[in-house]
Design a protein around this motif. Structure first.
Motif, mmCIF file in Angstrom:
data_model
loop_
_atom_site.group_PDB
_atom_site.id
_atom_site.type_symbol
_atom_site.label_atom_id
_atom_site.label_comp_id
_atom_site.label_asym_id
_atom_site.label_seq_id
_atom_site.Cartn_x
_atom_site.Cartn_y
_atom_site.Cartn_z
ATOM 1 N N ASN A 168 0.806 -1.231 0.000
ATOM 2 C CA ASN A 168 0.000 0.000 0.000
ATOM 3 C C ASN A 168 0.836 1.276 0.000
ATOM 4 O OD1 ASN A 168 -2.509 -1.229 -0.147
ATOM 5 N ND2 ASN A 168 -2.666 -1.449 2.065
ATOM 6 N N THR A 228 -7.808 -0.394 4.905
ATOM 7 C CA THR A 228 -8.434 -0.068 3.618
ATOM 8 C C THR A 228 -8.947 1.360 3.603
ATOM 9 O OG1 THR A 228 -9.040 -2.373 3.236
ATOM 10 C CG2 THR A 228 -10.256 -0.710 1.985
ATOM 11 N N VAL A 262 -5.917 3.759 3.349
ATOM 12 C CA VAL A 262 -5.381 3.817 1.978
ATOM 13 C C VAL A 262 -6.321 4.613 1.080
ATOM 14 C CG1 VAL A 262 -4.859 2.437 -0.078
ATOM 15 C CG2 VAL A 262 -3.999 1.727 2.161
#
Length: 167
Positions: A3, A47, A50
């Motif tokens: 990421n 998640t 990001v």
């Protein structure tokens, strides 16, 4: 791809896209910095973190095309109209997951819409953009206090705003 590497490559691509425009690049770097810090302090899941950071990097990606298409104009509503397509393309080319691409496109398409904010990624993106815009526009203390009361909801964003502007 990891990421942090994806985000760094996205930042590299957006700097190339926005160049040579030092002000616009500095703005996105500052918004991303606040968004990253607030997201981490608010303990977002990976998640969402990001997604938030990617959205912060590309939040103003529509300005350049707006200026070309609309005789130099790039108002918030025009950015919200033109930005999502470019954001999708950049993230897609790097291999971001489709769910992240969809959410980032939504955030880019709504980052100047301040009612019905749903999701911490959306809230933090708006707060981060305001932290930078209030400083860049050298806003007066009444504007800052009004914005604080109307916009800021996260504890970290409130703290940053208070510390930055002496509230």
């Amino acid at each position: 791809m990891e990421n942090n590497t994806l985000l760094a490559r996205l930042l590299d691509d957006v700097i190339a896209y926005d160049g040579p425009n030092a002000h616009r690049i500095a703005h996105l770097i500052k918004v991303h910095g606040y968004a990253r810090a607030i997201g981490l302090l608010e303990a977002l899941d990976e998640t969402t973190q990001v997604t938030l950071e990617a959205a912060a990097i590309v939040h103003d990606i529509g300005i350049k095309i707006c200026e070309e298409k609309y005789d130099g104009r790039s108002s918030g509503n025009l950015q919200e109209k033109e930005g999502p397509r470019i954001a999708r393309e950049l993230l897609s080319n790097l291999g971001f997951p489709e769910s992240v691409i969809d959410r980032v496109a939504f955030l880019v398409g709504h980052h100047h819409t301040y009612h019905d904010i749903q999701g911490l990624d959306y809230q933090i993106l708006v707060e981060s953009d305001f932290l930078v815009n209030l400083q860049e526009h050298q806003s007066d203390i009444q504007t800052i206090k009004h914005t604080y009361a109307q916009i800021f909801r996260t504890e970290s964003g409130k703290r940053f705003c208070s510390m930055q502007f002496g509230l």
